[in-house]
Structures are given as C-alpha cells and as structure tokens.
Design a protein around this motif. Sequence first.
Motif, PDB file in Angstrom:
ATOM      1  N   SER A   1       6.717   6.398  -7.503  1.00  0.00           N
ATOM      2  CA  SER A   1       7.551   6.868  -6.944  1.00  0.00           C
ATOM      3  C   SER A   1       7.956   8.145  -8.094  1.00  0.00           C
ATOM      4  O   SER A   1       9.232   8.423  -8.965  1.00  0.00           O
ATOM      5  CB  SER A   1       8.626   5.632  -8.176  1.00  0.00           C
ATOM      6  N   TYR A   2       7.873   8.709  -6.995  1.00  0.00           N
ATOM      7  CA  TYR A   2       7.970  10.330  -7.552  1.00  0.00           C
ATOM      8  C   TYR A   2       8.877  11.069  -6.762  1.00  0.00           C
ATOM      9  O   TYR A   2       9.962  10.743  -5.680  1.00  0.00           O
ATOM     10  CB  TYR A   2       7.216  11.145  -8.640  1.00  0.00           C
ATOM     11  N   ALA A   3       9.679  12.150  -6.621  1.00  0.00           N
ATOM     12  CA  ALA A   3      10.322  13.159  -5.848  1.00  0.00           C
ATOM     13  C   ALA A   3       9.878  13.900  -5.323  1.00  0.00           C
ATOM     14  O   ALA A   3       9.672  15.165  -5.946  1.00  0.00           O
ATOM     15  CB  ALA A   3      11.565  13.046  -7.204  1.00  0.00           C
TER      16      ALA A   3
ATOM     17  N   GLY B   1       8.871   4.848   0.533  1.00  0.00           N
ATOM     18  CA  GLY B   1       8.753   3.812   0.894  1.00  0.00           C
ATOM     19  C   GLY B   1       8.468   2.009   0.336  1.00  0.00           C
ATOM     20  O   GLY B   1       8.692   1.433  -0.126  1.00  0.00           O
ATOM     21  N   GLY B   2       7.576   2.071  -0.474  1.00  0.00           N
ATOM     22  CA  GLY B   2       6.643   1.230  -1.399  1.00  0.00           C
ATOM     23  C   GLY B   2       6.890   0.653  -2.644  1.00  0.00           C
ATOM     24  O   GLY B   2       7.379  -0.092  -2.611  1.00  0.00           O
ATOM     25  N   ALA B   3       7.206   1.747  -3.112  1.00  0.00           N
ATOM     26  CA  ALA B   3       7.976   1.198  -4.432  1.00  0.00           C
ATOM     27  C   ALA B   3       9.395   1.045  -4.532  1.00  0.00           C
ATOM     28  O   ALA B   3       9.879  -0.115  -5.085  1.00  0.00           O
ATOM     29  CB  ALA B   3       8.295   2.080  -5.500  1.00  0.00           C
TER      30      ALA B   3
ATOM     31  N   TYR C   1      10.029  11.927   9.598  1.00  0.00           N
ATOM     32  CA  TYR C   1      10.183  12.207   8.343  1.00  0.00           C
ATOM     33  C   TYR C   1      10.585  12.814   7.101  1.00  0.00           C
ATOM     34  O   TYR C   1      10.702  13.640   7.111  1.00  0.00           O
ATOM     35  CB  TYR C   1       8.326  13.053   8.193  1.00  0.00           C
ATOM     36  N   LEU C   2      11.431  11.199   6.737  1.00  0.00           N
ATOM     37  CA  LEU C   2      12.161  11.849   5.386  1.00  0.00           C
ATOM     38  C   LEU C   2      12.642  10.562   4.656  1.00  0.00           C
ATOM     39  O   LEU C   2      12.165   9.479   5.377  1.00  0.00           O
ATOM     40  CB  LEU C   2      14.145  11.999   6.759  1.00  0.00           C
ATOM     41  N   ALA C   3      12.663  10.909   3.125  1.00  0.00           N
ATOM     42  CA  ALA C   3      13.199  10.239   2.526  1.00  0.00           C
ATOM     43  C   ALA C   3      14.220   8.863   3.070  1.00  0.00           C
ATOM     44  O   ALA C   3      13.957   7.845   2.571  1.00  0.00           O
ATOM     45  CB  ALA C   3      13.218  11.119   1.157  1.00  0.00           C
TER      46      ALA C   3
ATOM     47  N   ARG D   1      -2.962   5.386  -4.454  1.00  0.00           N
ATOM     48  CA  ARG D   1      -4.513   6.275  -4.439  1.00  0.00           C
ATOM     49  C   ARG D   1      -4.203   7.355  -5.309  1.00  0.00           C
ATOM     50  O   ARG D   1      -5.040   7.599  -6.043  1.00  0.00           O
ATOM     51  CB  ARG D   1      -4.243   6.775  -2.901  1.00  0.00           C
ATOM     52  N   GLY D   2      -2.519   7.592  -5.412  1.00  0.00           N
ATOM     53  CA  GLY D   2      -2.482   8.583  -6.728  1.00  0.00           C
ATOM     54  C   GLY D   2      -2.647   8.178  -8.654  1.00  0.00           C
ATOM     55  O   GLY D   2      -2.590   6.906  -8.016  1.00  0.00           O
ATOM     56  N   GLU D   3      -1.889   8.996  -8.820  1.00  0.00           N
ATOM     57  CA  GLU D   3      -1.921   8.988 -10.221  1.00  0.00           C
ATOM     58  C   GLU D   3      -0.456   8.457 -10.569  1.00  0.00           C
ATOM     59  O   GLU D   3      -0.438   8.002 -11.332  1.00  0.00           O
ATOM     60  CB  GLU D   3      -2.686   9.827 -10.939  1.00  0.00           C
TER      61      GLU D   3
ATOM     62  N   VAL E   1       1.133  -1.091  -0.105  1.00  0.00           N
ATOM     63  CA  VAL E   1       0.481   0.089  -0.058  1.00  0.00           C
ATOM     64  C   VAL E   1       0.779   1.562   0.288  1.00  0.00           C
ATOM     65  O   VAL E   1       1.848   1.600   0.687  1.00  0.00           O
ATOM     66  CB  VAL E   1      -1.103  -0.214   1.690  1.00  0.00           C
ATOM     67  N   GLY E   2       0.692   2.467  -1.024  1.00  0.00           N
ATOM     68  CA  GLY E   2       1.443   3.246  -0.945  1.00  0.00           C
ATOM     69  C   GLY E   2       2.489   3.299  -2.224  1.00  0.00           C
ATOM     70  O   GLY E   2       3.599   1.822  -1.958  1.00  0.00           O
ATOM     71  N   GLY E   3       2.560   3.929  -3.231  1.00  0.00           N
ATOM     72  CA  GLY E   3       3.653   3.932  -4.153  1.00  0.00           C
ATOM     73  C   GLY E   3       4.666   4.791  -4.531  1.00  0.00           C
ATOM     74  O   GLY E   3       5.313   4.810  -5.433  1.00  0.00           O
ATOM     75  N   VAL E   4       5.202   4.967  -3.623  1.00  0.00           N
ATOM     76  CA  VAL E   4       6.587   6.357  -3.761  1.00  0.00           C
ATOM     77  C   VAL E   4       7.551   6.012  -2.772  1.00  0.00           C
ATOM     78  O   VAL E   4       7.923   4.511  -3.139  1.00  0.00           O
ATOM     79  CB  VAL E   4       5.849   7.523  -3.293  1.00  0.00           C
TER      80      VAL E   4
END
Length: 577
Positions: free
Chosen positions: A39-41, A12-14, A300-302, A34-36, A7-10
């Motif tokens: 894996s974006y920055a 952590g998820g990707a 809250y860090l990448a 959920r979004g379009e 769940v979540g594709g940015v």
Amino acid sequence: MAKIVIVGGVAGGATTAARLRRMDEQAEIILFERGEYISYANCGLPYYIGDVITERKQLFVQTPEAFAARFKIDVRIRAEVTDIDLRGKQVTVVNLKTGKSYAESYDKLVLSPGAEPVRPPIPGIDLEGIFTVRNVPDTDRIKEYIEQHKVQRALIVGAGFIGLEMAENLYTRGIFVTIVEMAEQVMTPLDFEMAAEVHQHLKSKNVEFYLNESVTSFESRLGRLVTTLSSGKELRIDLVILGVGVRPESTLARQAGLEIGDRGGIKVDEYLQTSDPDVYALGDAIEFPHPVLAKPATIYLAGPANKQGRIVADNIALGNKRRYNGSIATAIAKVFDLTVASTGLSEKTLRTEGIPFISSITHSASHAGYYPDAQPTSLKIVFGPEDGRLFGAQIVGYGGVDKRIDVIATILGCSGTIYDLQEIEHAYAPPFSSAKDPVNIAGFVAENIIHGLVRIVHWHELSEEELERSFILDVRRPEEVKRGKIEGSVNIPLNSLRSRMKKIPRDKRIIVYCAAGLRAYLACRILSQSGFPEVYNLSGGHKTYAFVTERQANEDIFQGDMIAKDGNIYESEIEQS
Ligand code: FAD
C-alpha cells in the motif's frame, strides 16, 4: 468462514483486502506481497526522487504491521506466489527471506500483480546505472546512485507520462536531462498537435530531446554510459531511466491455465472474474473492453485499480452483484509548468479504427482574462459527426486542466455528447473560470461545426498545394501578424473585414485564421453570409499552427557549451570526460 488469498499488496490488492474486511469481519484474508512494502504511493515515486516529496515515510499509505492490525489481515511480505493450482484451490508461496516454499489453500483467490516495466533487449541494457521505476526499492536505488555517482546527465528512454515525470524531477535536482523517444512525439495518448505544445514547453526548459530516435546500445566507457542512438549519435550519460512502457504481469495466471486476452492481460468478465469462477483479477494485470471502443484494453492507472478493488471485494462478499464498466483511461500529468490530460480516444486511434469523427481545437483562458494570471488552455475534443457523441478529449494548459478533464470524462463515461458539454453548469467567479467555461466553449464550437454554421480545416490539411490553391485570410491585428503568420496569408483585421471585402476573391476556397479561432469564426460568418461559397476556419488558429510548425525536437543542446536550467550557458566539462 471464507478464506481469501490476495496476490499483490499495493493499489488493487490492498484496496480489495481492506474492503473485504469491512464487508466480512469473519473472513480469513491473507495478502501476499513479493516486495517489502504494501500500500505505497507508486505514483509519488518520481516526486520522491526529485526531492519534492522529502520524507520517504510519506510514500507509505500503510505499513504491513499497521494494515494487519487495523484490518485483521494476515499480511505476508517478501512472499511470492509462484504457482496456482486451480483444481486443488491452492497457491504455492515462496518465502523470499528463507527460500522455503509452502502451499496455501483458498476459497477465493484475487490476483492484483500489476504490470512490469519493459526492458527491451538492447545490448548493454543490464549495465550499472540503467533503471526502471516501479517500486520503492527501484526508487531507493536511483536516489542512491544519483548521490553516490554525482549524476550530472540523465537520459530518459521513452517519453510517456512516467518518463516525463522523471525528466522533470531529475531536472528539479539540477541534472541535465535528455529524452530519447522513438515516436514523432511525446505522450502517445495525445494527438500530435497537442504533444507539439508539450515539445515547445520542454524546449523552453532546456530539456534536450530526440524524436523519431531509439537507443541501439549502451556501453560503459570511462565510468560513463555511452548510449548510441539509431542515427549513430552517441550520448555520454551518467544515469538512464527506462520508461518504454509496461506489460501486464500475467505469467502466473497464464501458467495456471487462466485465460489471457489478446493484449496479454488476464481476461475478466464484468464481475472481474477470470475464466475460473473462484479467481478474480484486477488492476494493471487485466484486460477489459474499452467502453467507447468496445475492444479489449489494458489500462495502467491507479484510479481504475482502486475502484476495481471495491468491486471485487463486494462480489466476493455478496455474490456477483457489482459490475465493472471499464475505463476510458482518464489520465493527467504535470510536465514542468504544464498540465497535460487526456480521456477517451484520440484522433489517432479513431483514424486507425476507421471510426468517423470530427475534431475541434479551442484555446481559452483558464479564468476570466481581466482577472490576473489567466493562463492559456488548449482543449481538443473528438466527436461523432452525426450525433455529436463524445469520443475523447485532450487538454494542455496550466490552471484548471484537472477539473475540466474530469468534467469531460464524466460526460464521456455516460456516453454523453457535445451538447452535454454546452450545458455543464460550472461554478464561476473571475479567479476560477469565465461565465462560459472552456468546456462549454468546446461544446458550442462543436455544435457550430455539426450544424454547418462554420466549416473547419485542420493544420495537417494545409499542404503546400492547398495553401497555393486557397486564399489564406489572417484576421488578426497587424501587431500580432509581426509575431508570425502563415506564409502567403493576407492580413485583413476582423474589424475592417466588411469594408475591405472586395479584396477577397469569390472563386477561391478561403481559409480564415486568427490567434485561437474565435475572430476567424466571426469572419467566416460574415463571409458566408455575404455570399462567399467556400469559407473555412482553421481549427486551433495560428496558435496550434505555430506549435506544429516550430521545430519539434531539441537535439544537441548539451554538445560543447551547455545551457543550464537557469538559462545560462556554461562550458561543458562533461563532454571532455
Ligand atoms: P501494483 O500497484 O503495481 O501492485 C502489484 C503488486 O503485486 C506489486 O507490489 C508486486 O510486487 C506484487 N506482485 C506481483 N506478482 C506477485 C506475486 N507473484 N506474488 C506476490 N506479489 C506479487 N497511475 C495513475 O493513475 N496516476 C499516476 O500518476 C501514476 N503514476 C505512476 C508512477 C509510477 C512511477 C508508477 C510505477 C506507476 C504509476 N501509476 C500511476 C500507475 C499505478 O501505480 C498503477 O496503475 C497501480 O498501482 C496498479 O495497481 P495494481 O494493484 O494493479 O498493481
């Protein structure tokens, strides 16, 4: 064949999905986002708003199609997971394009839903023109709004890292920027004196900012947003960016019955496993003990999110083998010309937690002073008074802040001490550093303090009574004194100290200062070895003292006449509208 649902594709998820595929070519992996976009920055979004990143497509590390093709992952965008049935091991998914919902089973579930920006319940908060910045659609909306409404004045509510990045990027677009911050300082991971340097820099850029102020309401009047502050002051604004913080997006996990920690994050163990062994969680949504504080922390860090993704994937593929050690919250931000970075705990936190510590501030040059363009670097460390264990560091400067905070973070992450700072072997040539790097210097100074070679006093200990009671000795050159001094101080330049020692009383506490602390340290050594019983060096010297004693806020600069970012003053048309 294992079936893994993410769940979540940015961040952590990707990352988890890609690593899982590398570990297991046969697994069925479904990624719900959920979004379009996946894996974006997100970290690049403020710079896209500021037109520093000019091409929108550069924000996308992967498209859903390319990701699916390369990693053989079933990527489902516009798909929101709305429920988790832990017993039945299935999730409910709503296809946001059709509105239809369906169930999807899993063997292992991974939650990386991130954190949501806080929207405080201020009257008028939902008016047009008030935004938060979390994802690409937010960014598109902000850019479009700026262009369509010809935004001239923007208000940033909250001066954290994202708030200040947004301030800089809006300014870069030629927008007049006002910041309102509830605390007495910007960037709360910093201690006040380090933030004070940032305040002075923001002032030099003609950014208007209010400290100790909060927004009490927004109203729409004559096409503008009238923002009322706690002091009663009204600001007329075209665009508002809310940067008042984020909170873990843990509702889904909570509703499913997964354990949630004290800080509102999904509770995980060292394998990043939740209270259900078939569910892992990572990224902004989790809480995990802080390695130094040993208390739950939300980070809250990448960087941590990406690294956790690899751990989760390995633990799913290989069984729980890899442990997560926690994050010390090493962070960095560009704030106009400054670079501001921190790692570990601040003095504020140590004080709140009742942990004994010593703090020390050093000012060094970014590289050898004789090589052109050396720039000042302020470095603060906090450490244990007995063993010198490093607790945290903060750096404000220009060049080389990034490498120095990373070196200190590495030592801190290994439970290192100030003695380790001294021994760091760095690459040196004049354009890059000095033979003794600022990190080494911080270690040397800390050792001198711990070993009693010098006693220090801090700016916040210089109360009026203290200044009255003490003999304040300024050992700078007279031409430096002309640029500012501590009221009541007596100037005896270091080089004439030995010959003029008779002028210094022996029955008083002596507080010595110079510009940054080095000459004062030499003076302290001379005086102590000449029999003066109570000699103190002002940590951070006059430089830090000046940062904190200058006016901190920069209010009302856009009233009436306006100072533009080119430094010129223009008659304000804005206030008349
Ligand atoms: P995210 O990357 O936010 O991904 C979570 C995804 O899950 C979201 O796309 C969301 O739509 C999706 N989702 C949530 N719930 C569901 C659901 N129920 N169903 C389906 N999908 C769902 N960090 C740094 O270290 N340095 C920086 O410079 C930096 N700058 C930043 C600037 C901005 C503007 C922002 C917003 C963040 C920045 N960060 C930065 C923080 C960093 O982006 C995050 O720490 C990181 O992205 C966290 O990763 P994550 O996987 O936990 O969450």
